[in-house]
Scaffold this active site. Structure first.
Site, PDB file in Angstrom:
ATOM      1  CB  THR A  33      -0.948   0.059   1.111  1.00  0.00           C
ATOM      2  OG1 THR A  33      -1.824  -0.908   1.113  1.00  0.00           O
ATOM      3  CG2 THR A  33      -1.718   1.329   1.494  1.00  0.00           C
ATOM      4  CB  SER A  35       2.804   7.021  -3.629  1.00  0.00           C
ATOM      5  OG  SER A  35       3.960   7.024  -2.731  1.00  0.00           O
ATOM      6  CD  GLU A 111       1.663  -1.599   4.498  1.00  0.00           C
ATOM      7  OE1 GLU A 111       1.583  -0.965   3.337  1.00  0.00           O
ATOM      8  OE2 GLU A 111       2.145  -1.203   5.495  1.00  0.00           O
TER       9      GLU A 111
END
Length: 262
Positions: A33, A35, A111
């Site tokens: 997750t 940019s 994550e």
């Protein structure tokens, strides 16, 4: 976003592009997750559509799941996958031993679960994420809403005995409201400045009632791929003392993923 890639966008893109070299058909891949991870998902989606790559992706957030489906990647749950060949994700900080701080996007719980259920974790980053000592980036701690103020006080009490430079704890906001994770929890950001003993801190935080998980990723990452604004890529692997440097040529006049936002 401008049609021309900025140096930071170029760095993220070349790191993501290099990471795709580790992905082959038939793999079950954890999709990070943030940019930088979004560039990876775009690159993998292009390979699925144009090169016939066949993978199953396990996203680490609802945002990543949405993007993966949009670009044509088959999405499955971790329970369906059971175990993954590889997870590729971004990071907020990493040190020379490939220890990480993650969770700037509020997804560090998923994550960490996904990364530890993988044979290998690869981190993609730009050069600004390298630090001598972890802690400059605020350490996220996911907490349940019930008794949050009590949990916060217990964290502050715990920090008083830790090898850290700062002890400020703030609740993460989303505008005027508290930030809420995909699991319906809150995040407390610990402004520590320097973490002298990450293992000790991580264990102590996770023993506090109300704490779900912290953003220290210790002894989980195997490889860091660092992109640079001039198109260079540096690959640092725990099994390689020196690290390898690989060059990519990226067109300066075209941002092929101009719809991505940081």
């Amino acid at each position: 976003m401008s049609n021309e890639m900025s140096p930071i966008d170029k760095a993220k893109f070349v790191a993501a592009k290099q990471a795709t070299e580790y992905v082959t058909s038939g793999m079950k891949v954890g999709l990070g997750t943030g940019s930088t991870a979004a560039w990876l998902v775009q690159c993998l989606g292009e390979m699925v559509r144009e090169e016939g790559l066949r993978i199953k992706g396990v996203p680490t957030s609802t945002r990543t799941a949405k993007l993966a489906r949009e670009v044509g990647i088959e999405v499955i749950t971790l329970d369906e996958a059971k175990w993954l060949d590889l997870t590729i994700d971004g990071t907020d900080e990493y040190d020379a031993n490939l220890q990480l701080i993650k969770g700037g996007g509020g997804a560090h719980l998923q994550e960490k679960v996904v990364a530890t259920a993988s044979d290998r974790m690869i981190v993609i980053a730009d050069a600004s994420k390298k630090v001598e000592t972890l802690g400059a980036f605020p350490l996220p701690v996911e907490v349940i809403p019930f008794g949050m103020q009590t949990t916060k006080a217990l964290i502050e009490e715990t920090l008083a005995g830790m090898d850290v430079l700062g002890q400020e704890v703030t609740q993460r906001q989303a505008g005027d409201d508290p930030f809420v994770t995909d699991e319906g929890n809150f995040i407390l950001d610990l402004h520590l400045k320097r973490i002298g003993a990450p293992q000790t801190l991580s264990l102590a935080l996770n023993q506090i009632p109300g704490v779900v998980e912290n953003g220290l990723f210790l002894d989980i990452c195997d490889t860091v791929i660092v992109g640079h604004g001039d198109g260079r890529v540096t690959v640092r692997d725990l099994s390689d003392d020196g690290g390898a440097e690989i060059h990519f040529n990226v067109l300066d006049d075209t941002n092929i993923f101009a719809d991505l936002n940081d």
